[in-house]
Design a protein around this motif. Sequence first.
Motif, PDB file in Angstrom:
ATOM      1  N   PRO A   1      39.771  32.170  26.813  1.00  0.00           N
ATOM      2  CA  PRO A   1      39.778  33.322  27.712  1.00  0.00           C
ATOM      3  C   PRO A   1      40.629  34.426  27.097  1.00  0.00           C
ATOM      4  CG  PRO A   1      40.202  31.302  28.930  1.00  0.00           C
ATOM      5  CD  PRO A   1      40.273  30.963  27.478  1.00  0.00           C
ATOM      6  N   ARG A   2      40.007  35.558  26.802  1.00  0.00           N
ATOM      7  CA  ARG A   2      40.708  36.591  26.034  1.00  0.00           C
ATOM      8  C   ARG A   2      40.365  38.010  26.474  1.00  0.00           C
ATOM      9  NH1 ARG A   2      44.900  35.645  22.495  1.00  0.00           N
ATOM     10  NH2 ARG A   2      44.926  37.250  20.932  1.00  0.00           N
ATOM     11  N   MET A   3      39.210  38.202  27.117  1.00  0.00           N
ATOM     12  CA  MET A   3      38.738  39.539  27.451  1.00  0.00           C
ATOM     13  C   MET A   3      38.621  39.699  28.971  1.00  0.00           C
ATOM     14  SD  MET A   3      38.159  40.893  24.408  1.00  0.00           S
ATOM     15  CE  MET A   3      37.144  42.300  24.738  1.00  0.00           C
ATOM     16  N   ARG A   4      39.074  40.833  29.440  1.00  0.00           N
ATOM     17  CA  ARG A   4      39.002  41.117  30.875  1.00  0.00           C
ATOM     18  C   ARG A   4      37.535  41.297  31.285  1.00  0.00           C
ATOM     19  NH1 ARG A   4      42.608  42.994  34.675  1.00  0.00           N
ATOM     20  NH2 ARG A   4      44.231  43.032  33.098  1.00  0.00           N
ATOM     21  N   ARG A   5      37.170  40.657  32.385  1.00  0.00           N
ATOM     22  CA  ARG A   5      35.829  40.765  32.950  1.00  0.00           C
ATOM     23  C   ARG A   5      35.940  41.073  34.436  1.00  0.00           C
ATOM     24  NH1 ARG A   5      31.805  37.460  29.971  1.00  0.00           N
ATOM     25  NH2 ARG A   5      32.232  38.059  27.848  1.00  0.00           N
ATOM     26  N   LEU A   6      34.913  41.667  34.970  1.00  0.00           N
ATOM     27  CA  LEU A   6      34.838  41.912  36.405  1.00  0.00           C
ATOM     28  C   LEU A   6      33.942  40.828  36.991  1.00  0.00           C
ATOM     29  CD1 LEU A   6      36.194  44.056  38.057  1.00  0.00           C
ATOM     30  CD2 LEU A   6      34.124  45.407  37.942  1.00  0.00           C
ATOM     31  N   LEU A   7      34.473  40.067  37.935  1.00  0.00           N
ATOM     32  CA  LEU A   7      33.752  38.950  38.515  1.00  0.00           C
ATOM     33  C   LEU A   7      33.319  39.303  39.934  1.00  0.00           C
ATOM     34  CD1 LEU A   7      33.024  36.007  37.785  1.00  0.00           C
ATOM     35  CD2 LEU A   7      35.147  35.317  38.882  1.00  0.00           C
ATOM     36  N   ALA A   8      32.021  39.179  40.191  1.00  0.00           N
ATOM     37  CA  ALA A   8      31.496  39.452  41.531  1.00  0.00           C
ATOM     38  C   ALA A   8      31.757  38.242  42.426  1.00  0.00           C
ATOM     39  CB  ALA A   8      30.007  39.742  41.469  1.00  0.00           C
ATOM     40  N   ASP A   9      32.191  38.505  43.656  1.00  0.00           N
ATOM     41  CA  ASP A   9      32.494  37.440  44.612  1.00  0.00           C
ATOM     42  C   ASP A   9      31.874  37.798  45.963  1.00  0.00           C
ATOM     43  OD1 ASP A   9      33.560  35.391  46.113  1.00  0.00           O
ATOM     44  OD2 ASP A   9      35.606  36.183  46.099  1.00  0.00           O
ATOM     45  N   ASP A  10      30.964  36.945  46.432  1.00  0.00           N
ATOM     46  CA  ASP A  10      30.367  37.182  47.750  1.00  0.00           C
ATOM     47  C   ASP A  10      30.606  35.991  48.672  1.00  0.00           C
ATOM     48  OD1 ASP A  10      28.670  35.337  46.681  1.00  0.00           O
ATOM     49  OD2 ASP A  10      26.839  36.466  47.084  1.00  0.00           O
ATOM     50  N   SER A  11      31.650  35.216  48.397  1.00  0.00           N
ATOM     51  CA  SER A  11      31.931  34.003  49.173  1.00  0.00           C
ATOM     52  C   SER A  11      32.326  34.298  50.612  1.00  0.00           C
ATOM     53  CB  SER A  11      33.030  33.182  48.491  1.00  0.00           C
ATOM     54  OG  SER A  11      34.224  33.923  48.424  1.00  0.00           O
ATOM     55  N   THR A  12      32.775  35.500  50.896  1.00  0.00           N
ATOM     56  CA  THR A  12      33.168  35.855  52.259  1.00  0.00           C
ATOM     57  C   THR A  12      32.035  36.538  53.021  1.00  0.00           C
ATOM     58  OG1 THR A  12      34.012  38.008  51.556  1.00  0.00           O
ATOM     59  CG2 THR A  12      35.574  36.166  51.567  1.00  0.00           C
TER      60      THR A  12
ATOM     61  N   ARG B   1      30.804  39.325  52.042  1.00  0.00           N
ATOM     62  CA  ARG B   1      30.898  40.718  51.597  1.00  0.00           C
ATOM     63  C   ARG B   1      31.100  40.738  50.093  1.00  0.00           C
ATOM     64  NH1 ARG B   1      35.675  43.942  52.916  1.00  0.00           N
ATOM     65  NH2 ARG B   1      34.973  45.676  51.685  1.00  0.00           N
ATOM     66  N   LEU B   2      30.362  41.560  49.410  1.00  0.00           N
ATOM     67  CA  LEU B   2      30.480  41.640  47.961  1.00  0.00           C
ATOM     68  C   LEU B   2      31.763  42.362  47.575  1.00  0.00           C
ATOM     69  CD1 LEU B   2      29.175  41.083  45.216  1.00  0.00           C
ATOM     70  CD2 LEU B   2      28.045  43.306  45.394  1.00  0.00           C
ATOM     71  N   SER B   3      32.539  41.688  46.728  1.00  0.00           N
ATOM     72  CA  SER B   3      33.746  42.306  46.188  1.00  0.00           C
ATOM     73  C   SER B   3      33.862  41.917  44.716  1.00  0.00           C
ATOM     74  CB  SER B   3      34.988  41.850  46.967  1.00  0.00           C
ATOM     75  OG  SER B   3      35.185  40.467  46.807  1.00  0.00           O
TER      76      SER B   3
END
Length: 108
Positions: free
Chosen positions: A75-86, A88-90
């Motif tokens: 793990p070395r690079m910043r990524r944006l992770l989508a989360d819809d577990s609640t 609502r998409l965040s």
Amino acid sequence: MTKDERVDPVQIFARVGGVTYRAMDASRAFEVWVHLARSAGWDVVELPADRKVDDPEDLGAVMVEGIKYRIHYSPRMRRLLADDSTGRLSYKDALGFAAWAEPTLSVD
């Protein structure tokens, strides 16, 4: 491109894979790192026999114009992770896997 304008091998990152380890991605990451280094103007020689098989983050070694580098996968690079577990998409920041080089300073 002159030799002075090349990106240093330690600044080359092959962003391959997601936020979890997969052996298939690790193998591809080594190939992508070598390709990116050659595209940056470096003469890269792969050393396929020089791999620490007991370390899944060690992809092997290369010689780059007389200096040996170990290619790592972690793990070395910043990524944006989508989360819809609640419901609502965040989005949240996470570290994704990438291949990167570290010079080997010891004499093997």
